[in-house]
Design a protein around this motif. Sequence first.
Motif: not given
Length: 473
Positions: A433-462
């Motif tokens: 048997h083979k398996v796919i584990l989808d760890a991407t963020m759900p997007i339309a029309p598959e909208e679920r969960g609470h992903y609107s407030q992701q922490v991003d890098d501080p300015a000048e991190t790069a």
Amino acid sequence: MAYADLREFLATLDRNGQLLTYSEPVDPEPDLGAAARATSNLTDRGPALVFDNINGYERGKARVALNVVGSWPNHALMLGLDKDTPVKDQFFEFARRWDAFPGPVERRDDAPWQETTLTEGIDLFQLLPLFRLNRYDVGTYIDKACVISRDPDDPGNFGKQNVGIYRIQVKDKDRLGIQPLAAHDIGLHLRRAEERGENLPVAIAISNEPVITTVAGMPLAYDQSEYEMAAAIQGAPYRIAKAPLTGLDVPWGAEVVLEGEIIAGEREIEGPFGEFTGHYSGARSQPVIKVHRVTHRSAPIFEHLYLGMPWTEMDYTLALNTSVPLYRQLKADFPEVAAVNAMYTQGLLAVISVKQRYGGFAKAVGMRAMTTPHGLAYCKVIIMVDETVDPFNLAQVMWALSVRFHPQHDIVTVPNASVLALDPSSDPAGITHKVILDATMPIAPEERGHYSQQVDDPAETATWESIIKGLLK
């Protein structure tokens, strides 16, 4: 960065502090296999090892090289890059050079392996310091040689002349066992030869410069030449020479060239052998090679590949030459594919980053990966992540699995799919048997969960990444 032969590459490793020469007496077993295993256990930046004082052989006349491309610094140097080049950068540079395929090939008649020729009294045990890698291997193996064969139905087609890496058991002084799987090009060549009632001529080039051994392990198309791909990867014409008995094209810089034929219809038990899966393969009925001619350099270096429980040199050697072809094949169908990390157990597990078009898109990309030429026998577990997740950064991948993967919605199981028989979990051998584990963020029309407030890098991190990288050097 084109290396003429193994010796030139070893000299480059030495100049960069990536080669250790050990001149104290060692026993072939267990010392040589143990040293290679220990190097992989200790670090992912380990050096190549050369042993020149092996008990049972005249000092300096029998030399063994191990772990030659067994670390990321050594892999970077193979590509002509700085030894501290990050893995992800090596991946994209490898993929960029693919665009130069097909590269030019240079035929030469002055190959250094022509120094000494044997057609009678061949004894591979005297020529090479052969030894078992792991304690339950059935015997000694040659496991990093380039095996060259051609299509019997189209012998003049240069692209259909195959250069591959196959495990080779030394059964007698001039008799070898080989494992050519049906899906491999040499397996197809052998089937066609046997249908004609003919033996299949082969040449075996031992101890080569690292680019051709890397390319020989790539899942190229049947009519794509490994020599033309090696030229593209090294950025210079690839040197080849004609093997005198078989007429096959072999790497110019090899240390030893064996010529012979796979005997039609003849099979013998081959194995067990400690494999890249971290398990012994068991014993199977496999074809047999009769060696008719040996040509070699004086005091040839015997390069051997340690493999066993990952990670070993096998994993570094196959990491990007597996990931890049899969990336190229997927990107041709889905331009949204950002990168592919198929470094784990030769791609039995792969991590694919993709920019989604719509809900469920990542799962479709994962399904396509399972139907690529490599995926048919590998790609048992596929982890899909967003393009913002670096698939070569396991901390990021594990984060995506832990917060974006939903066990109810994000598992796709494919029952009774094909896989290589060496996978110890397959049952029966070759089916899983083979398996796919989808760890991407759900997007339309598959909208679920609470992903609107992701922490991003501080300015000048790069900017600070560059500053700190420079300070660390």
